[in-house]
Motif scaffolding. Structure first.
Motif, mmCIF file in Angstrom:
data_model
loop_
_atom_site.group_PDB
_atom_site.id
_atom_site.type_symbol
_atom_site.label_atom_id
_atom_site.label_comp_id
_atom_site.label_asym_id
_atom_site.label_seq_id
_atom_site.Cartn_x
_atom_site.Cartn_y
_atom_site.Cartn_z
ATOM 1 N N MET A 1 -11.576 19.989 -4.012
ATOM 2 C CA MET A 1 -11.615 18.725 -4.726
ATOM 3 C C MET A 1 -12.785 17.883 -4.205
ATOM 4 O O MET A 1 -13.031 17.830 -3.004
ATOM 5 C CB MET A 1 -10.298 17.971 -4.536
ATOM 6 N N SER A 2 -13.493 17.242 -5.120
ATOM 7 C CA SER A 2 -14.695 16.482 -4.764
ATOM 8 C C SER A 2 -14.367 15.022 -4.478
ATOM 9 O O SER A 2 -13.437 14.444 -5.045
ATOM 10 C CB SER A 2 -15.703 16.569 -5.904
ATOM 11 N N ALA A 3 -15.162 14.426 -3.596
ATOM 12 C CA ALA A 3 -15.035 12.994 -3.347
ATOM 13 C C ALA A 3 -15.537 12.181 -4.534
ATOM 14 O O ALA A 3 -15.197 11.002 -4.682
ATOM 15 C CB ALA A 3 -15.806 12.619 -2.090
ATOM 16 N N GLU A 4 -16.358 12.810 -5.378
ATOM 17 C CA GLU A 4 -16.902 12.132 -6.554
ATOM 18 C C GLU A 4 -15.879 12.109 -7.690
ATOM 19 O O GLU A 4 -15.108 13.048 -7.866
ATOM 20 C CB GLU A 4 -18.173 12.841 -7.026
ATOM 21 N N PHE A 5 -15.890 11.029 -8.453
ATOM 22 C CA PHE A 5 -14.985 10.909 -9.591
ATOM 23 C C PHE A 5 -15.741 11.186 -10.887
ATOM 24 O O PHE A 5 -16.957 10.930 -10.977
ATOM 25 C CB PHE A 5 -14.394 9.498 -9.648
ATOM 26 N N PRO A 6 -15.041 11.684 -11.913
ATOM 27 C CA PRO A 6 -15.674 11.844 -13.217
ATOM 28 C C PRO A 6 -16.244 10.516 -13.708
ATOM 29 O O PRO A 6 -15.705 9.447 -13.403
ATOM 30 C CB PRO A 6 -14.532 12.328 -14.121
ATOM 31 N N ASN A 80 -3.095 10.927 -10.186
ATOM 32 C CA ASN A 80 -1.992 11.888 -10.191
ATOM 33 C C ASN A 80 -2.490 13.300 -9.919
ATOM 34 O O ASN A 80 -1.802 14.098 -9.280
ATOM 35 C CB ASN A 80 -1.245 11.833 -11.525
ATOM 36 N N ARG A 81 -3.692 13.616 -10.382
ATOM 37 C CA ARG A 81 -4.262 14.946 -10.125
ATOM 38 C C ARG A 81 -4.586 15.105 -8.644
ATOM 39 O O ARG A 81 -4.370 16.171 -8.057
ATOM 40 C CB ARG A 81 -5.533 15.143 -10.961
ATOM 41 N N ARG A 82 -5.055 14.024 -8.003
ATOM 42 C CA ARG A 82 -5.444 14.087 -6.586
ATOM 43 C C ARG A 82 -4.231 13.997 -5.660
ATOM 44 O O ARG A 82 -4.192 14.665 -4.632
ATOM 45 C CB ARG A 82 -6.433 12.956 -6.278
ATOM 46 N N GLY A 83 -3.298 13.126 -5.996
ATOM 47 C CA GLY A 83 -2.067 13.046 -5.217
ATOM 48 C C GLY A 83 -2.129 12.134 -4.010
ATOM 49 O O GLY A 83 -1.197 11.375 -3.758
ATOM 50 N N GLU A 84 -3.211 12.186 -3.232
ATOM 51 C CA GLU A 84 -3.331 11.374 -2.021
ATOM 52 C C GLU A 84 -4.783 11.365 -1.571
ATOM 53 O O GLU A 84 -5.597 12.164 -2.039
ATOM 54 C CB GLU A 84 -2.461 11.933 -0.897
ATOM 55 N N THR A 85 -5.086 10.453 -0.660
ATOM 56 C CA THR A 85 -6.403 10.442 -0.033
ATOM 57 C C THR A 85 -6.421 11.508 1.055
ATOM 58 O O THR A 85 -5.495 11.592 1.875
ATOM 59 C CB THR A 85 -6.705 9.067 0.590
ATOM 60 N N LEU A 86 -7.468 12.323 1.061
ATOM 61 C CA LEU A 86 -7.607 13.387 2.058
ATOM 62 C C LEU A 86 -8.680 12.994 3.061
ATOM 63 O O LEU A 86 -9.788 12.600 2.676
ATOM 64 C CB LEU A 86 -7.987 14.706 1.372
ATOM 65 N N TYR A 87 -8.346 13.069 4.346
ATOM 66 C CA TYR A 87 -9.269 12.670 5.402
ATOM 67 C C TYR A 87 -9.801 13.897 6.137
ATOM 68 O O TYR A 87 -9.024 14.761 6.561
ATOM 69 C CB TYR A 87 -8.578 11.734 6.394
ATOM 70 N N GLY A 88 -11.130 13.948 6.285
ATOM 71 C CA GLY A 88 -11.771 15.008 7.046
ATOM 72 C C GLY A 88 -12.349 14.455 8.323
ATOM 73 O O GLY A 88 -12.150 13.287 8.681
ATOM 74 N N ALA A 89 -13.104 15.302 9.035
ATOM 75 C CA ALA A 89 -13.665 14.902 10.325
ATOM 76 C C ALA A 89 -14.614 13.716 10.186
ATOM 77 O O ALA A 89 -14.590 12.786 11.000
ATOM 78 C CB ALA A 89 -14.392 16.086 10.961
ATOM 79 N N ASP A 90 -15.450 13.732 9.170
ATOM 80 C CA ASP A 90 -16.417 12.641 9.003
ATOM 81 C C ASP A 90 -16.533 12.205 7.548
ATOM 82 O O ASP A 90 -17.546 11.650 7.131
ATOM 83 C CB ASP A 90 -17.788 13.060 9.534
ATOM 84 N N SER A 91 -15.506 12.466 6.773
ATOM 85 C CA SER A 91 -15.532 12.108 5.355
ATOM 86 C C SER A 91 -14.103 12.026 4.838
ATOM 87 O O SER A 91 -13.154 12.373 5.542
ATOM 88 C CB SER A 91 -16.311 13.159 4.550
ATOM 89 N N LYS A 92 -13.969 11.542 3.599
ATOM 90 C CA LYS A 92 -12.654 11.534 2.970
ATOM 91 C C LYS A 92 -12.809 11.687 1.464
ATOM 92 O O LYS A 92 -13.866 11.382 0.894
ATOM 93 C CB LYS A 92 -11.904 10.249 3.303
ATOM 94 N N ILE A 93 -11.756 12.186 0.849
ATOM 95 C CA ILE A 93 -11.693 12.300 -0.601
ATOM 96 C C ILE A 93 -10.675 11.268 -1.067
ATOM 97 O O ILE A 93 -9.467 11.439 -0.867
ATOM 98 C CB ILE A 93 -11.271 13.715 -1.026
ATOM 99 N N PRO A 94 -11.127 10.158 -1.630
ATOM 100 C CA PRO A 94 -10.211 9.048 -1.929
ATOM 101 C C PRO A 94 -9.326 9.306 -3.140
ATOM 102 O O PRO A 94 -9.651 10.102 -4.028
ATOM 103 C CB PRO A 94 -11.160 7.883 -2.186
ATOM 104 N N PRO A 97 -11.199 5.385 -7.065
ATOM 105 C CA PRO A 97 -12.618 5.066 -6.891
ATOM 106 C C PRO A 97 -12.810 3.903 -5.922
ATOM 107 O O PRO A 97 -12.007 2.971 -5.866
ATOM 108 C CB PRO A 97 -13.066 4.691 -8.314
ATOM 109 N N LYS A 98 -13.883 3.944 -5.155
ATOM 110 C CA LYS A 98 -14.118 2.948 -4.119
ATOM 111 C C LYS A 98 -14.276 1.540 -4.677
ATOM 112 O O LYS A 98 -14.013 0.560 -3.972
ATOM 113 C CB LYS A 98 -15.350 3.332 -3.296
ATOM 114 N N VAL A 99 -14.714 1.411 -5.932
ATOM 115 C CA VAL A 99 -14.874 0.076 -6.506
ATOM 116 C C VAL A 99 -13.534 -0.659 -6.539
ATOM 117 O O VAL A 99 -13.486 -1.889 -6.525
ATOM 118 C CB VAL A 99 -15.493 0.164 -7.923
ATOM 119 N N ILE A 100 -12.430 0.110 -6.523
ATOM 120 C CA ILE A 100 -11.095 -0.482 -6.429
ATOM 121 C C ILE A 100 -10.573 -0.404 -4.997
ATOM 122 O O ILE A 100 -10.220 -1.411 -4.390
ATOM 123 C CB ILE A 100 -10.107 0.210 -7.392
ATOM 124 N N SER A 101 -10.532 0.817 -4.415
ATOM 125 C CA SER A 101 -9.865 1.013 -3.123
ATOM 126 C C SER A 101 -10.556 0.316 -1.966
ATOM 127 O O SER A 101 -9.902 -0.096 -0.999
ATOM 128 C CB SER A 101 -9.744 2.507 -2.828
#
Length: 255
Positions: A1-6, A80-94, A97-101
């Motif tokens: 899953m990408s950190a980028e949104f459609p 709903n497709r993503r389910g949750e924010t995923l956190y990595g070592a130096d990045s995350k998949i929100p 979109p960041k304009v809201i979160s």
């Protein structure tokens, strides 16, 4: 899953961020603050604590994403497709979109933000006695870190709100122990990057983090009581531990 949104989701999020649905009730006069890790930008909780007689009043604001997201819209479907924010070592998949979160829906200091505001009256023993929740715009006064608040408390220079946080947090911890609750404040694992080489370090939780968590749990207890009274929603409970998993001790009760 990408950190980028459609693109369609980003477009919908930008439009929603510019036009939140705000209720008429205005609580921007309450001096909320947030306490989070220093680098956090997705600030979803803020608090304001005050004394009331020999007890306390807890004002707890939770970011109201329903002011931006409508069930079934592009943002909701993607979340709903993503389910949750995923956190990595130096990045995350929100999740959103960041304009809201990390902007319009984040309880950053100074801008007015939509929130669900809980008002909880607490007696001198730390027991919640009355709770209400309302949608209202709020305005955080400061973005604080756990380390900074703890340092002020240790130095005796903290604002009264944080001495209340310590006092109420200790009362709630005592109540937790009395009811047989179990807390495991294990050290956090942090990934440290030094000259391109990563290694794990352990960080012991600060006392203020436990006190802060108790305010969150207090709000959760209040929410559960409202749901039970109204007979709506789902509550998750944990069964007692199997005594066979313990050796030489009495199995504790669940939280």
């Amino acid at each position: 899953m990408s950190a980028e949104f459609p693109a369609a989701v980003e477009k919908a999020a930008a439009a929603a961020a510019a036009n939140p649905r705000l209720p008429e009730l205005d609580l921007t006069d309450l001096p909320f603050v947030t306490i989070d890790p220093e680098s956090a930008m997705d600030l979803d909780r803020a608090m304001y604590l005050e004394r009331s007689g020999d007890g306390f009043v807890v004002h707890y604001a939770i970011a109201d994403l329903a002011a931006f997201i409508t069930p079934g819209d592009a943002i909701d479907v993607e979340a709903n497709r993503r389910g949750e924010t995923l956190y990595g070592a130096d990045s995350k998949i929100p999740l959103h979109p960041k304009v809201i979160s990390e902007d319009a829906g984040s309880l950053l200091p100074d801008p007015v933000r939509p929130a669900l505001v809980w008002k909880i009256r607490v007696d001198s023993t730390g027991e919640g006695t009355e709770i209400t929740v309302e949608r209202a715009p709020v305005k955080s006064r400061a973005k604080l870190s756990y380390a900074a608040v703890q340092a002020d408390l240790d130095a005796g220079t903290a604002d009264e709100m944080f001495t209340i946080l310590r006092e109420l947090g200790e009362l709630r911890l005592a109540r937790e122990a009395a009811r047989g609750g179990v807390s495991l404040p294990l050290p956090e694992q942090e990934i440290v990057d030094e000259d391109g080489t990563r290694h794990l370090e352990f960080r012991q939780m600060l006392p203020v983090e436990n006190w802060n968590a108790q305010i969150s749990l207090l709000t959760g207890f209040g929410a559960a009581s409202l749901m039970v009274y109204a007979r709506v929603g789902l509550l998750r409970t944990l069964p007692p531990a199997d005594p066979a998993t313990y050796s030489g001790c009495t199995a504790p009760h669940g939280r």
